[in-house]
Design a protein around this motif. Structure first.
Motif, PDB file in Angstrom:
ATOM      1  N   ALA A  66     -12.053  21.375  35.376  1.00  0.00           N
ATOM      2  CA  ALA A  66     -12.258  20.534  34.189  1.00  0.00           C
ATOM      3  C   ALA A  66     -11.706  21.184  32.941  1.00  0.00           C
ATOM      4  O   ALA A  66     -11.128  20.521  32.068  1.00  0.00           O
ATOM      5  CB  ALA A  66     -13.756  20.224  34.027  1.00  0.00           C
ATOM      6  N   GLY A  67     -11.860  22.503  32.812  1.00  0.00           N
ATOM      7  CA  GLY A  67     -11.349  23.191  31.633  1.00  0.00           C
ATOM      8  C   GLY A  67      -9.840  23.178  31.528  1.00  0.00           C
ATOM      9  O   GLY A  67      -9.292  23.302  30.435  1.00  0.00           O
ATOM     10  N   LEU A  68      -9.151  23.013  32.668  1.00  0.00           N
ATOM     11  CA  LEU A  68      -7.688  22.943  32.643  1.00  0.00           C
ATOM     12  C   LEU A  68      -7.194  21.530  32.393  1.00  0.00           C
ATOM     13  O   LEU A  68      -6.146  21.339  31.767  1.00  0.00           O
ATOM     14  CB  LEU A  68      -7.125  23.460  33.975  1.00  0.00           C
ATOM     15  CG  LEU A  68      -7.362  24.935  34.281  1.00  0.00           C
ATOM     16  CD1 LEU A  68      -6.936  25.265  35.702  1.00  0.00           C
ATOM     17  CD2 LEU A  68      -6.597  25.803  33.292  1.00  0.00           C
ATOM     18  N   VAL A  69      -7.925  20.541  32.871  1.00  0.00           N
ATOM     19  CA  VAL A  69      -7.486  19.146  32.729  1.00  0.00           C
ATOM     20  C   VAL A  69      -7.847  18.594  31.357  1.00  0.00           C
ATOM     21  O   VAL A  69      -7.034  17.954  30.689  1.00  0.00           O
ATOM     22  CB  VAL A  69      -8.101  18.281  33.851  1.00  0.00           C
ATOM     23  CG1 VAL A  69      -7.750  16.815  33.640  1.00  0.00           C
ATOM     24  CG2 VAL A  69      -7.623  18.752  35.204  1.00  0.00           C
ATOM     25  N   ASP A  70      -9.093  18.797  30.930  1.00  0.00           N
ATOM     26  CA  ASP A  70      -9.550  18.290  29.631  1.00  0.00           C
ATOM     27  C   ASP A  70      -9.333  19.359  28.570  1.00  0.00           C
ATOM     28  O   ASP A  70     -10.235  20.135  28.206  1.00  0.00           O
ATOM     29  CB  ASP A  70     -11.033  17.905  29.709  1.00  0.00           C
ATOM     30  CG  ASP A  70     -11.265  16.739  30.634  1.00  0.00           C
ATOM     31  OD1 ASP A  70     -10.308  15.993  30.892  1.00  0.00           O
ATOM     32  OD2 ASP A  70     -12.413  16.585  31.111  1.00  0.00           O
ATOM     33  N   ARG A  71      -8.080  19.431  28.048  1.00  0.00           N
ATOM     34  CA  ARG A  71      -7.749  20.394  27.010  1.00  0.00           C
ATOM     35  C   ARG A  71      -7.905  19.738  25.638  1.00  0.00           C
ATOM     36  O   ARG A  71      -7.935  18.515  25.512  1.00  0.00           O
ATOM     37  CB  ARG A  71      -6.299  20.879  27.166  1.00  0.00           C
ATOM     38  CG  ARG A  71      -5.973  21.463  28.540  1.00  0.00           C
ATOM     39  CD  ARG A  71      -6.598  22.811  28.731  1.00  0.00           C
ATOM     40  NE  ARG A  71      -6.111  23.793  27.764  1.00  0.00           N
ATOM     41  CZ  ARG A  71      -6.494  25.071  27.729  1.00  0.00           C
ATOM     42  NH1 ARG A  71      -7.370  25.509  28.638  1.00  0.00           N
ATOM     43  NH2 ARG A  71      -6.022  25.908  26.834  1.00  0.00           N
TER      44      ARG A  71
END
Length: 735
Positions: A100-105
Motif C-alpha cells: 500500500a505504501g508503494l501504490v498510494d504515494r
C-alpha cells in the motif's frame, strides 16, 4: 485523438511483430509532462514495467499495429466479497498492507517517474521488513491484473496437481490410515500401476455392462482373471487356483475408486438399466407435454386402461363379466377429457375409434343414454384435433390410417414401453380412479395376491356396465369442472380472472385463439449490478421462485439427470427484478451463462418479479366460491355414487337363487358370462336411470339362425362353428 486519461489502465494488444512487445500489455501510467507511458506485459509471470512514448502508442493504435483489447481476469478474482473465504480475505489484506505504501504515494504515479522504482522498493522493504522480491511479485500481479485489491487474493486454482497421478514413497500406504494394526505389523496397500488400472477398467466394465450383479462380483471376477498365480503343471484344475499375496492385490476400495474414474456414473447407470428405462424413468426433464401446443384441439392423447373392478351382467347380477376397459381422450392444452368410452373389449382400434367418435361428437345424447342430463356447454368438446398421440396397439393398421387421409389428423405413435410420451392421458387415469372411488366399490381389485383363506373379491361385484359408465361420466364431469390447473394460466387468462378448470381453459382458448410466443429479448444485463439468490436444480429444470429455466450448459453437464438420480441441489443465480425472462449463473470457469425460461413458463415472461410472486400466490389459492362449489358438487357426487351402489346391491340380493351356487362355478363361468354380455352389448344399451328404481334388462332376441345362444352357453368356439354352418346353409338356399 485519445487524451492521456483515456489511456489509463487500458489493455493494448500487439498486432504487428515490429512492436517492442508481444501479446497484451496494460497502460499503468501516462506522464503528460514527459510524454511517456508506462506499460506492463500481461503474462503468466509478469515482468518489470517498461516505458514507451505516448506519441508512438497513439500511432500504433491509429495505424492498426495495435488495438484496444479486453483481458478476462483469472478465475480466482471472479468472486463476490461475501463468497471469499475468511482466510483468503486475510491473505489479500495482508498482501495489500505490504504494497500500500508503494501504490498510494503522495504524488500520483511517483513510483513510475525516472528510475525511482528501485529506490522506493528498497526503502519500503527496509521499513516493513519484507523481502524485495516479495514486493516486486505483489506489485507486478497488482498492476498486470487491473490494479484492484482482489488481484492479491491467493490463487489456488492449480493447487494439488489436478489430473496428475500421485507418486507414493516406498512403504507408504495409499488412502486413509488403517483403523487397526495387526500383530505382525501394518500391511502396505498396493501402489497401482498402469497395468493394474487397466485390469480394473476391464473388470469394472462387467458391472457397467450389467454382466454381474454388483461391484463386488466384478471385483472377484477381476481377481480371478488377472491376480492368480500361474499353474506350474499344464492342465491343472481350476480348484487349485491361488491368489497372489495380499500385498499384491488391489483392494475393493481401490477397485471402486479407479472404476468410477474410468466410467462416468451416469453412463454406468444408463448402461445397466438399459436405454428404455433410462428414457422413461431417469432422463432429465426439461419440458412438458403441452410444449408446442398453441390451443385447444391442437393435440389429443388417447389411451386405454383396464379398470381395477369386476362388473356383473345387466341381465343376471350373479354373472361376473370381468373388468372393463376405459378409453380416455384428453386435450393436451386444457387437460380436459374430451371423450370417454367404457367397454369389455381389450385395448384395440375398435374400442379406440368409439372413444374418438365420442370425443368428436356432442355429449348430450351420449350422457342421456346412461341416465345423465347435461347441457351442451357442460361438456363442450365436439371437435377434431390437428394431432393425435396414441399407442401402437390402438393406432397401427389400415383402419387407423383412414383418419389421417379422411380427417386430416396427424397421428404420432408412441414407442413401446414409453408412457411418458402420453403423460397427460396417463396421469388422468390416476385422477379418475381417485374421483370415482373405484377401489372402495364392491368388486374392486384390492390387491394383486390374495391371502390364503381370504374372500374372493370378484364375488362382491355388484355394478353392471351401464352403472359403471354412469359413474365414470359423472366423475369426468366433476373433473372437467373442478380440477384446478393454475400452471396452465397465461397472463391474459390471469388478467381476465379465469378459474383454471379444464372446461374454462378450453372455452377461453376457443374464444381467443391462444398461441405460444417463442421470442426472447436479446438485451444484455450488466451482470455485476444484478442481485442474486439461490435456485434449485431439479429434474424439470432450474427452479427459481417457482419458475423453471434451462440452458445449454446445464444440459451438457447433465444437471437435470443428476438431480433425478441424486436429488435436488442448490445453485446461485443472478436475476433482474424488472424482467423474469432470464437468469444467469456461473460455470466452472466462473463465466456467466444465461438461462432462459422454459416454453411452458411464458406466462411469467417479461414481468416484474414481485408481480410474478403475487400471481403465483393468488392463483395457487382457490377462491371461496370455487372451494364451496367443488365441495358441494363432491358431496352430491358421493351421494350419487352411494345411491347407485346401494341400488345395485339391492338388485343383486333380490336375484339371489334359492339354493346357493358354488363359488367355483360362479368364478369359472366368468368367460361364458362375459361372452353373453358382449353379445348383448352389441345390440345397444337397454338401461334406465339407475337411481330411479330397480331395472331389469330383457335378454336379447335370438333368432333360429343366430349364434348368440351358442356364444353364451357353448363357448366362443362353438358359436363360430354354428355361425359358419348357418352362413353355408343360407348360401345353399340362395343358389
Amino acid at each position: 485523438m485519445d487524451d492521456s486519461a483515456s489511456l489509463l489502465n487500458v489493455v493494448v494488444e500487439a498486432l504487428s511483430d515490429q512492436l517492442p512487445f508481444e501479446g497484451i500489455a496494460r497502460v499503468l501510467w501516462v506522464d503528460e509532462s514527459a510524454a511517456v507511458a508506462t506499460l506492463i506485459t500481461i503474462a503468466h509471470t509478469p515482468r518489470k514495467p517498461w516505458v514507451v512514448s505516448t506519441g508512438d502508442l497513439r500511432i500504433w493504435l491509429q495505424r492498426g499495429d495495435a488495438r484496444r483489447s479486453q483481458f478476462r481476469p483469472p478465475a480466482y478474482m471472479l468472486q463476490v466479497e461475501e463468497d471469499i473465504p475468511a482466510g483468503e480475505r486475510e491473505s489479500r489484506d495482508r498482501n495489500w498492507q505490504r504494497i500500500a505504501g508503494l501504490v498510494d504515494r503522495a504524488v500520483s504515479g511517483e513510483i513510475f517517474m525516472g528510475r525511482s522504482m528501485g529506490a522506493f522498493v528498497a526503502q519500503h522493504a527496509e521499513a516493513t521488513g519484507t523481502q524485495r522480491k516479495t514486493l516486486y511479485r505483489l506489485l507486478y500481479r497488482y498492476w498486470a491484473f487491473g490494479q484492484v485489491r482482489n488481484a492479491l487474493l491467493p490463487n489456488y486454482e492449480n493447487v494439488g496437481a489436478p489430473g496428475k497421478a500421485r507418486v507414493f514413497a516406498a512403504g507408504k500406504r495409499p488412502g486413509r490410515p488403517p483403523m487397526h494394526k495387526g500383530r505382525s505389523g501394518e500391511r502396505c496397500g498396493k501402489i497401482l500401476g498402469d497395468d493394474d488400472k487397466e485390469f480394473i477398467r476391464i473388470g469394472y466394465s462387467l458391472y457397467r455392462n450389467n454382466e454381474v450383479a454388483s461391484v463386488t462380483d466384478a471385483y472377484h471376477r477381476t481377481l480371478r482373471r488377472f491376480y492368480v498365480d500361474e499353474h506350474v503343471v499344464p492342465g491343472s484344475s481350476t480348484d487349485d487356483l491361488t491368489l497372489k499375496p495380499l500385498e499384491q492385490l488391489p483392494s475393493l476400495r481401490q477397485f471402486r475408486y479407479w472404476g468410477k474414474k474410468a466410467f462416468d456414473d451416469l453412463a454406468v447407470q444408463r448402461s445397466r438399466m438399459g436405454e428404455r428405462r433410462w428414457q422413461k424413468d431417469h432422463r432429465g426433464l426439461t419440458g412438458r407435454a403441452s410444449d408446442g401446443v398453441y390451443g385447444p384441439c391442437h393435440r389429443f392423447e388417447i389411451d386405454a386402461t383396464i379398470a381395477d373392478i369386476y362388473l356383473v351382467s345387466r341381465y343376471n347380477r350373479n354373472w361376473v363379466v370381468g373388468r372393463p376397459v376405459i378409453y380416455v381422450v384428453i386435450d393436451v392444452f386444457s387437460t380436459m377429457i374430451a371423450g370417454i368410452f367404457v367397454a369389455l373389449e381389450g385395448p384395440s382400434w375398435n374400442g379406440a375409434r368409439h372413444a374418438l367418435f365420442n370425443a368428436f361428437t356432442d355429449k348430450v345424447a351420449f350422457c342421456r343414454m346412461y341416465g345423465i342430463e347435461i347441457e351442451s356447454s357442460s361438456w363442450p368438446a365436439h371437435h377434431l384435433p390437428h394431432e393425435l398421440m396414441a399407442d401402437r396397439g390402438e393406432m397401427l393398421g389400415h383402419a387407423a390410417e383412414g383418419i389421417v387421409s379422411g380427417l386430416g389428423i396427424d397421428i404420432a405413435i408412441a414407442p413401446p414401453f414409453r408412457p411418458d410420451w402420453k403423460a397427460i392421458v396417463e396421469s388422468r387415469f390416476r385422477l379418475l380412479n381417485s374421483t370415482s372411488q373405484i377401489h372402495w366399490i364392491p368388486g374392486a381389485v384390492r390387491q394383486r395376491i390374495a391371502e390364503r383363506g381370504e374372500r374372493d373379491y370378484r364375488l362382491d361385484a355388484v355394478l353392471d356396465l351401464a352403472e359403471f359408465t354412469n359413474i365414470m361420466i359423472s366423475s369426468v364431469l366433476h373433473y372437467n369442472h373442478h380440477s384446478r390447473r393454475p400452471d396452465r394460466l397465461t397472463a391474459d387468462m390471469i388478467r381476465e380472472e379465469i378459474e383454471p378448470s379444464p372446461v374454462n381453459l378450453w372455452r377461453w382458448g376457443m374464444e381467443n385463439g391462444l398461441a405460444t410466443p417463442n421470442t426472447q429479448s436479446s438485451d444484455l444485463v450488466y451482470l455485476h449490478l444484478l442481485p442474486r439468490d439461490t435456485a434449485s436444480v431439479q429434474r424439470g429444470g432450474i427452479c427459481f421462485k417457482g419458475m423453471f429455466y434451462t440452458c445449454s450448459y446445464a444440459v451438457e453437464q447433465s444437471w437435470f439427470a443428476r438431480a433425478r438420480k441424486d436429488g435436488r441441489r442448490s445453485v446461485t443465480v443472478w436475476y433482474d427484478p424488472n424482467d423474469t425472462t432470464h437468469v444467469w449463473l456461473q460455470d466452472n470457469e466462473r463465466n456467466f451463462v444465461r438461462c432462459d425460461l422454459l416454453a411452458s413458463e411464458q406466462r411469467v415472461a417479461q414481468r416484474r418479479l414481485e408481480e410474478v410472486l403475487d400471481m403465483l400466490q393468488m392463483t395457487g389459492t382457490p377462491a371461496d366460491e370455487s372451494t364451496y362449489a367443488a365441495l358441494n358438487d363432491r358431496i352430491r357426487l358421493d351421494a350419487h355414487i352411494g345411491a347407485i351402489v346401494a341400488q345395485a346391491q339391492s338388485d343383486k340380493r333380490a336375484t339371489q337363487p334359492a339354493s346357493p351356487v358354488p363359488i367355483s362355478r360362479q368364478v369359472a363361468d366368468i368367460r361364458k358370462h362375459r361372452a353373453f354380455e358382449k353379445t348383448a352389448a352389441q345390440q345397444g344399451p337397454v338401461v334406465t336411470s339407475p337411481v330411479a328404481g330397480s331395472h331389469k334388462a330383457s335378454p336379447p332376441a335370438i333368432g333360429p339362425t343366430s349364434s348368440s345362444v351358442a356364444a353364451a352357453y357353448a363357448g366362443e368356439r362353438g358359436a363360430e362353428v354354428l355361425s359358419l354352418l348357418g352362413r353355408l346353409r343360407n348360401k345353399g338356399n340362395k343358389t
